[in-house]
Design a protein around this motif. Structure first.
Motif, mmCIF file in Angstrom:
data_model
loop_
_atom_site.group_PDB
_atom_site.id
_atom_site.type_symbol
_atom_site.label_atom_id
_atom_site.label_comp_id
_atom_site.label_asym_id
_atom_site.label_seq_id
_atom_site.Cartn_x
_atom_site.Cartn_y
_atom_site.Cartn_z
ATOM 1 N N SER A 1 68.969 47.525 -82.695
ATOM 2 C CA SER A 1 68.320 47.248 -81.417
ATOM 3 C C SER A 1 66.799 47.261 -81.570
ATOM 4 O O SER A 1 66.107 46.438 -80.955
ATOM 5 N N ILE A 2 66.264 48.142 -82.392
ATOM 6 C CA ILE A 2 64.815 48.178 -82.636
ATOM 7 C C ILE A 2 64.399 46.929 -83.409
ATOM 8 O O ILE A 2 63.372 46.317 -83.102
ATOM 9 N N LYS A 3 65.202 46.540 -84.375
ATOM 10 C CA LYS A 3 64.900 45.333 -85.156
ATOM 11 C C LYS A 3 64.853 44.108 -84.244
ATOM 12 O O LYS A 3 63.927 43.288 -84.315
ATOM 13 N N TYR A 4 65.832 43.982 -83.351
ATOM 14 C CA TYR A 4 65.877 42.865 -82.410
ATOM 15 C C TYR A 4 64.668 42.896 -81.481
ATOM 16 O O TYR A 4 64.025 41.879 -81.242
ATOM 17 N N TRP A 5 64.325 44.073 -80.963
ATOM 18 C CA TRP A 5 63.200 44.277 -80.069
ATOM 19 C C TRP A 5 61.902 43.883 -80.785
ATOM 20 O O TRP A 5 61.053 43.193 -80.239
ATOM 21 N N LYS A 6 61.773 44.321 -82.028
ATOM 22 C CA LYS A 6 60.586 44.016 -82.826
ATOM 23 C C LYS A 6 60.486 42.511 -83.109
ATOM 24 O O LYS A 6 59.398 41.930 -83.031
ATOM 25 N N GLN A 7 61.596 41.880 -83.418
ATOM 26 C CA GLN A 7 61.581 40.435 -83.669
ATOM 27 C C GLN A 7 61.142 39.661 -82.432
ATOM 28 O O GLN A 7 60.381 38.705 -82.531
ATOM 29 N N LEU B 1 48.233 43.891 -76.613
ATOM 30 C CA LEU B 1 49.318 44.787 -76.198
ATOM 31 C C LEU B 1 50.575 44.587 -77.039
ATOM 32 O O LEU B 1 51.204 45.553 -77.480
ATOM 33 N N VAL B 2 50.943 43.332 -77.268
ATOM 34 C CA VAL B 2 52.156 43.044 -78.039
ATOM 35 C C VAL B 2 51.993 43.500 -79.491
ATOM 36 O O VAL B 2 52.920 44.070 -80.078
ATOM 37 N N ASP B 3 50.813 43.285 -80.069
ATOM 38 C CA ASP B 3 50.587 43.719 -81.448
ATOM 39 C C ASP B 3 50.653 45.243 -81.572
ATOM 40 O O ASP B 3 51.184 45.770 -82.560
ATOM 41 N N LEU C 1 56.749 49.974 -82.633
ATOM 42 C CA LEU C 1 58.167 49.758 -82.953
ATOM 43 C C LEU C 1 58.426 49.934 -84.443
ATOM 44 O O LEU C 1 59.495 50.411 -84.841
ATOM 45 N N THR C 2 57.463 49.575 -85.273
ATOM 46 C CA THR C 2 57.594 49.781 -86.713
ATOM 47 C C THR C 2 57.678 51.269 -87.011
ATOM 48 O O THR C 2 58.500 51.702 -87.832
ATOM 49 N N GLN C 3 56.844 52.063 -86.320
ATOM 50 C CA GLN C 3 56.914 53.523 -86.487
ATOM 51 C C GLN C 3 58.262 54.057 -86.014
ATOM 52 O O GLN C 3 58.881 54.890 -86.683
ATOM 53 N N LEU C 4 58.715 53.577 -84.854
ATOM 54 C CA LEU C 4 60.003 54.022 -84.309
ATOM 55 C C LEU C 4 61.144 53.654 -85.248
ATOM 56 O O LEU C 4 62.068 54.451 -85.466
ATOM 57 N N ALA D 1 52.617 49.912 -73.431
ATOM 58 C CA ALA D 1 52.522 48.499 -73.815
ATOM 59 C C ALA D 1 53.390 47.641 -72.905
ATOM 60 O O ALA D 1 52.975 46.569 -72.450
ATOM 61 N N HIS D 2 54.590 48.113 -72.618
ATOM 62 C CA HIS D 2 55.487 47.363 -71.727
ATOM 63 C C HIS D 2 54.903 47.267 -70.321
ATOM 64 O O HIS D 2 54.916 46.196 -69.706
ATOM 65 N N THR D 3 54.383 48.382 -69.819
ATOM 66 C CA THR D 3 53.796 48.400 -68.484
ATOM 67 C C THR D 3 52.589 47.469 -68.420
ATOM 68 O O THR D 3 52.426 46.703 -67.461
ATOM 69 N N GLY D 4 51.749 47.515 -69.444
ATOM 70 C CA GLY D 4 50.578 46.634 -69.494
ATOM 71 C C GLY D 4 50.962 45.167 -69.506
ATOM 72 O O GLY D 4 50.350 44.350 -68.796
ATOM 73 N N CYS D 5 51.962 44.819 -70.292
ATOM 74 C CA CYS D 5 52.426 43.423 -70.338
ATOM 75 C C CYS D 5 52.997 43.000 -68.991
ATOM 76 O O CYS D 5 52.738 41.886 -68.519
#
Length: 124
Positions: A9-15, A48-50, A56-59, A80-84
């Motif tokens: 799920s993290i990999k998908y989110w990061k992609q 924000l996305v970067d 997410l890489t840390q997570l 980051a999500h809230t800002g976006c």
């Protein structure tokens, strides 16, 4: 680690975040066809996305080691999500206002509504 968060799920989110970053980068690489306000909002979104990708890489590393993230990392991801989300809402509001103005002006900017552009006030 919580079973609610998986490596996949993290990999998908990061992609998905990397795809958004690439799209924003492509748009920002040539801004001569984009209004400066839109370019500024896109630039803010890219930052924000970067940052989200970095978090997410840390997570992802923590999940691989079966460790829990600290509150700062969780807070950064939520931030980051809230800002976006706020940027998208601001953009939507501005586009809605432009659409309404174009409707009032018959698909043209209603310049008569802008005081400096009103007839009889030019040059005074």
């Amino acid at each position: 680690m919580s079973e609610d968060i998986s490596f996949d799920s993290i990999k998908y989110w990061k992609q998905r975040a990397e795809n958004v970053s690439l799209g924003l980068h492509t748009m920002l690489a040539r801004t001569d066809y984009v209004h400066p306000a839109v370019a500024l909002m896109a630039g803010n979104g890219k930052v924000l996305v970067d940052h989200l990708i970095s978090d997410l890489t840390q997570l992802e590393g923590l999940v691989n080691r079966d460790e829990l993230p600290d509150l700062k990392l969780i807070s950064d991801i939520i931030g980051a999500h809230t800002g976006c989300q706020e940027l998208l809402e601001l953009f939507d509001d501005r586009m809605r206002s432009i659409s309404l103005a174009l409707d009032r002006g018959g698909d043209m900017l209603p310049l008569q509504e802008l005081t400096p552009w009103s007839v009889g006030r030019r040059g005074s």
